[in-house]
Design a protein around this motif. Structure first.
Motif, PDB file in Angstrom:
ATOM      1  N   ILE A 234       0.838  -1.210   0.000  1.00 20.01           N
ATOM      2  CA  ILE A 234       0.000   0.000   0.000  1.00 20.01           C
ATOM      3  C   ILE A 234       0.868   1.253   0.000  1.00 20.01           C
ATOM      4  O   ILE A 234       0.592   2.231  -0.700  1.00 20.01           O
ATOM      5  N   TYR A 238       1.004   4.292  -2.778  1.00 19.85           N
ATOM      6  CA  TYR A 238       0.834   5.683  -2.338  1.00 19.85           C
ATOM      7  C   TYR A 238       2.048   6.529  -2.719  1.00 19.85           C
ATOM      8  O   TYR A 238       1.903   7.667  -3.195  1.00 19.85           O
ATOM      9  N   ASN A 241       2.077   7.354  -6.467  1.00 21.79           N
ATOM     10  CA  ASN A 241       1.094   8.404  -6.774  1.00 21.79           C
ATOM     11  C   ASN A 241       1.535   9.761  -6.242  1.00 21.79           C
ATOM     12  O   ASN A 241       1.350  10.790  -6.900  1.00 21.79           O
ATOM     13  N   PHE A 242       2.120   9.756  -5.042  1.00 24.79           N
ATOM     14  CA  PHE A 242       2.595  11.006  -4.438  1.00 24.79           C
ATOM     15  C   PHE A 242       3.719  11.620  -5.272  1.00 24.79           C
ATOM     16  O   PHE A 242       3.719  12.827  -5.550  1.00 24.79           O
TER      17      PHE A 242
END
Length: 406
Positions: A234, A238, A241-242
């Motif tokens: 996860i 994340y 994407n960040f």
């Protein structure tokens, strides 16, 4: 003198009977309940129940989608073509909306247009919903008196682009979704099922086969550190994407990497070329200058590598260079596309040639997606079979060995 504050408009839900005593219901906008009754009686409706609709919303399904904009464009084009004034057409469209965000958006557009603001300028107040291409086409339609034709063209363009995006999503999401399910099943077996076999193996008093021992060790690790494994996965998603949002260099390298992937890379290349060609053809045929049209075309490709290349092409074209020559320098577009664009520029039919290119590559994407889906289904099933079947075999190997000894 202070300006008069405009009355607040509310949405009311009503139930009543018409002249034939048939029960009917609907929604209407008005300042208060008395005006609702008056409006209904003017239409020959006897209201039985009227209530103001609550503004409360959980926000589920409220996002404005491309399909909403396509439907709005078609409805508005149809009414304008039938001779309905723009403000009245917007009012009718509002009454048929069920999404609160879409209603608020259209109400703002109606208020702006009724105050004398051009439609294109009113649309530009909502850049997250109406992109530059949409606004440019509407502006060109207003200037030429062909607003309804431009809205039809926008609707057709949106439909084609959404169809293409959905094809790409289908090709990319299906195997990922199935593999995630496979990983979840494997994790469940390792955490819940394998420990039960391990207890049984403890009573054998014999050394376990290497494959079985490896699975048992993996099961022990998952039992103790499963939260770390899933947390890491996860966290990785994340982080990617960040970084995509915060670092243009990272996002560019990621886009470049995806284009180099086997099979998927070719699909993304063809999709980017199809989007570029369709957008540029739609803009240019509507009378948008080529330099401005390239701005919209670059944004529509869905890939930063192509967007950067189109930006450089725009700068070249602005200095007088031919489009086909600039496309060759980018080294991204297939030779056939460069040749078609060259023919279009020489013959003065650039938009027609680009439309043919878009049709060709959209069909290529459709064929490739269908082929990928038919090939991936047995491949994914085979991978899942190997993973789950391997775990089952590992658990039964000691039992088979005990049977052969006996």
């Amino acid at each position: 003198m202070a300006a008069t504050k405009p009355p607040k408009i509310h949405l009311f839900h009503w139930e009543g009977t018409n002249a034939r005593r048939e029960k009917i219901k609907g929604e209407i906008e008005a300042e208060d309940i008395n005006l609702v009754r008056a409006k209904l009686r003017e239409q020959g409706i006897s209201p039985k129940r009227i209530r103001k609709k609550s503004n409360f919303s959980l926000g589920l399904g409220e996002k404005i989608t491309a399909r909403d904009i396509t439907l709005f464009s078609r409805q508005l084009a149809t009414m304008i073509k039938a001779g309905v004034p723009v403000v009245q057409a917007l009012t009718i469209t509002i009454e048929g909306q069920t999404k609160k965000k879409m209603r608020n958006l259209l109400m703002d557009l109606r208020d702006q247009v009724s105050a004398g603001t051009p439609v294109a300028q009113a649309l530009r107040r909502h850049p997250k919903v109406f992109d530059d291409l949409f606004c440019s086409l509407v502006e060109a339609g207003e200037a030429s008196g062909t607003l309804e034709d431009m809205l039809e063209r926008v609707a057709l363009y949106k439909e084609r682009m959404e169809s293409l995006k959905n094809k790409i999503k289908k090709a990319l999401y299906y195997p990922v979704f199935v593999l995630i399910i496979g990983m979840g099943v494997s994790a469940l077996l390792l955490v819940k099922v394998v420990p039960e076999f391990e207890k049984m193996f403890a009573g054998f008093g014999a050394e376990l086969p290497a494959f079985t021992q490896m699975v048992v060790n993996l099961s022990r690790f998952m039992q103790e550190w499963w939260w770390l494994v899933f947390g890491a996965l996860i966290g990785l998603v994340y982080l990617v994407n960040f970084m995509k949002k915060r670092s243009e260099a990272f996002a560019y390298r990621l886009s470049k990497f995806t284009l180099r992937l086997p099979i998927v890379g070719q699909l993304l290349h063809k999709s980017a070329v199809a989007r570029f060609s369709r957008t540029l053809a739609t803009s240019f045929s509507a009378g948008v200058p080529l330099v401005d049209a390239l701005d919209s075309a670059g944004s529509s490709t869905g890939n930063l590598v192509y967007r950067g290349a189109v930006t450089r092409m725009k700068d070249d074209v602005a200095t007088g260079q031919q489009l086909n020559f600039s496309m060759r320098q980018a080294r991204l577009f297939p030779t056939m596309v460069n040749q078609m664009v060259a023919i279009g520029e020489e013959s003065g039919a650039l938009d027609t040639m680009l439309m043919k290119v878009a049709d060709f590559f959209e069909e290529e994407v459709n064929t490739m997606v269908d082929s990928m889906t038919s090939l991936l289904e047995p491949l994914v099933i085979a991978v899942l079979g190997v993973i789950v079947g391997g775990l089952v075999i590992a658990m039964y190997l000691p039992i088979f060995q005990m049977g052969s000894i006996m």
